[in-house]
Write an enzyme that holds these catalytic residues in place. Structure first.
Site, PDB file in Angstrom:
ATOM      1  N   ASN A   1       2.145  -3.050   4.127  1.00 12.56           N
ATOM      2  CA  ASN A   1       1.109  -3.891   3.505  1.00 12.56           C
ATOM      3  C   ASN A   1       0.163  -4.385   4.590  1.00 12.56           C
ATOM      4  O   ASN A   1       0.324  -4.068   5.775  1.00 12.56           O
ATOM      5  CB  ASN A   1       1.772  -5.057   2.759  1.00 12.56           C
ATOM      6  CG  ASN A   1       0.811  -5.761   1.819  1.00 12.56           C
ATOM      7  OD1 ASN A   1       0.146  -5.128   1.001  1.00 12.56           O
ATOM      8  ND2 ASN A   1       0.737  -7.077   1.916  1.00 12.56           N
ATOM      9  N   LYS A   2      -0.809  -5.167   4.196  1.00  9.03           N
ATOM     10  CA  LYS A   2      -1.825  -5.661   5.118  1.00  9.03           C
ATOM     11  C   LYS A   2      -1.194  -6.324   6.340  1.00  9.03           C
ATOM     12  O   LYS A   2      -0.188  -6.995   6.247  1.00  9.03           O
ATOM     13  CB  LYS A   2      -2.733  -6.649   4.389  1.00  9.03           C
ATOM     14  CG  LYS A   2      -3.881  -7.182   5.215  1.00  9.03           C
ATOM     15  CD  LYS A   2      -4.747  -6.071   5.793  1.00  9.03           C
ATOM     16  CE  LYS A   2      -5.343  -5.180   4.732  1.00  9.03           C
ATOM     17  NZ  LYS A   2      -6.163  -4.079   5.301  1.00  9.03           N
TER      18      LYS A   2
ATOM     19  N   ASP B   1       0.822  -1.212   0.000  1.00  8.48           N
ATOM     20  CA  ASP B   1       0.000   0.000   0.000  1.00  8.48           C
ATOM     21  C   ASP B   1       0.855   1.261   0.000  1.00  8.48           C
ATOM     22  O   ASP B   1       0.394   2.318  -0.416  1.00  8.48           O
ATOM     23  CB  ASP B   1      -0.922   0.002   1.225  1.00  8.48           C
ATOM     24  CG  ASP B   1      -2.022  -1.023   1.082  1.00  8.48           C
ATOM     25  OD1 ASP B   1      -3.116  -0.644   0.645  1.00  8.48           O
ATOM     26  OD2 ASP B   1      -1.794  -2.202   1.401  1.00  8.48           O
TER      27      ASP B   1
END
Length: 366
Positions: free
Chosen positions: A254-255, A244
């Site tokens: 990121n997640k 992201d």
């Protein structure tokens, strides 16, 4: 990509020429449905409520949100108001601000009467650029998969682990982390994907698995805490995740849970790659752990689960004791030292400042 024999993108201009259709991702995996955006407020709600999600798709949706605003009122005040409305929807993914800044640069010098048409044109360009970027990531990333397949021998399956959804549902088409996977599968390379469920929103189980199923890619959904075990026993040949926001020195946001997979991969000698579209690079940030704002979402996502019952009903149930506090950090940061390589539209590069600046000098100079 293909859904039930028909090609779909995640976002497209409606037949009326101005409203915007999206795939409603909150209804997956049990219902495939769409929604129509007619105002900037509806575009903002779609981003905030995750009807659309994934950094590239968020950026494109925000761009169309500006276009919808300019159709209503193309004044400077309306442009500024729409920007502020949309930029606040999701704090972590940099593509959102990147797209909005780009729209503002294009529209501000124009006459008020020219802004609406220009906004729609630029939003469409951003969407097409995203597709081209992802296709290039697929071409560059498939070389890594081919090399692993060659080492394993004829007919041997390449096992790839991924986390969250960095597929075509997170972009306009193809996806980032899935682009090399789809390219390899379409080229006839035997592959199998370990799909992390990705609690608490289960983007892996509900979105990535759904995508792979419809495209015919062999896959297995696993609990988030299974990856380390699989790596220890040689069942993972490589990991590919999305991002992201990536810092100037190659840290990857990121997640939540990505960092733990990177640590397990590092400990077991498993290559850990990040599919990186260039709009996701934030050259203004150096230290991802300390500088990137990490979104904290509502506790309901942790305390409740939605699924389909045996008799076909869609139900939401509570899974933690009432009164227990829950925390819902949406992202984590993987330091660059744990990243084997960044798969970009301009090749596979090292996760460091020199490599990023050399590959994307126009971004580094901004």
């Amino acid at each position: 990509m293909i859904v039930n024999g028909r090609h779909y993108r995640t976002i497209w201009l409606n037949a009326d020429g101005w409203s915007v259709d999206i795939i409603d991702q909150t209804r997956f995996p049990h219902v495939f449905g769409t929604a129509t955006l007619r105002t900037p407020e509806e575009a903002a709600a779609a981003i905030k409520d995750m009807l659309v999600r994934g950094a590239p798709l968020i950026g494109v949706t925000a761009a169309y949100g500006i276009a919808l605003a300019m159709r209503q009122d193309s004044s400077d005040a309306a442009l500024g108001s729409a920007y502020q409305l949309l930029v606040k929807t999701r704090p972590t993914a940099i593509n959102l601000k990147w797209a909005l800044d780009g729209m503002t640069r294009v529209l501000t010098p124009l006459a008020v009467t020219d802004r609406a048409a220009a906004a729609y044109a630029r939003a469409a360009e951003i969407a097409e650029e995203d597709v081209a970027i992802n296709q290039a990531i697929g071409r560059n990333g498939v070389a890594i998969i081919k090399a692993i397949a060659a080492r394993k021998g004829p007919g041997e399956t390449v096992n790839i682990l991924t986390h969250c959804n960095a597929g075509w549902l997170a972009t306009v088409d193809w996806g980032t982390a899935t682009a090399p996977i789809y390219t390899a599968h379409d080229a006839g390379i035997p592959i199998h994907v370990w799909v992390d469920e990705t609690r608490p929103r289960n983007q892996g189980a509900s979105l990535t698995a759904w995508e792979l199923l419809h495209h015919g890619v062999p896959h297995t959904v696993i609990p988030d805490n299974t990856g380390g075990h699989l790596m220890q026993h040689g069942f993972v040949d490589m990991a590919i995740v999305g991002t992201d926001r990536t810092t100037a020195q190659g840290d990857v946001c990121n997640k939540i849970g990505t960092y733990l997979k990177a640590l397990a991969a590092h400990d077991n000698g498993v290559p850990f790659y990040v599919a990186l579209p260039s709009p996701t690079i934030d050259f203004s940030v150096m230290d991802g752990v300390r500088e990137i704002p990490i979104e904290q979402r509502g506790g309901h996502e942790v305390s409740h689960l939605t699924g389909r019952t045996d008799d076909g009903r869609i139900e939401t149930v509570e899974i933690v004791p009432r009164g227990s506090k829950v925390a819902n950090y949406a992202f984590d940061v993987t330091p660059a030292r744990y990243v084997t390589g960044l798969i970009t539209e301009r090749g596979v590069i090292a996760a460091n400042r020199a490599a990023l600046a050399a590959a994307f000098p126009e971004r580094a100079a901004q």
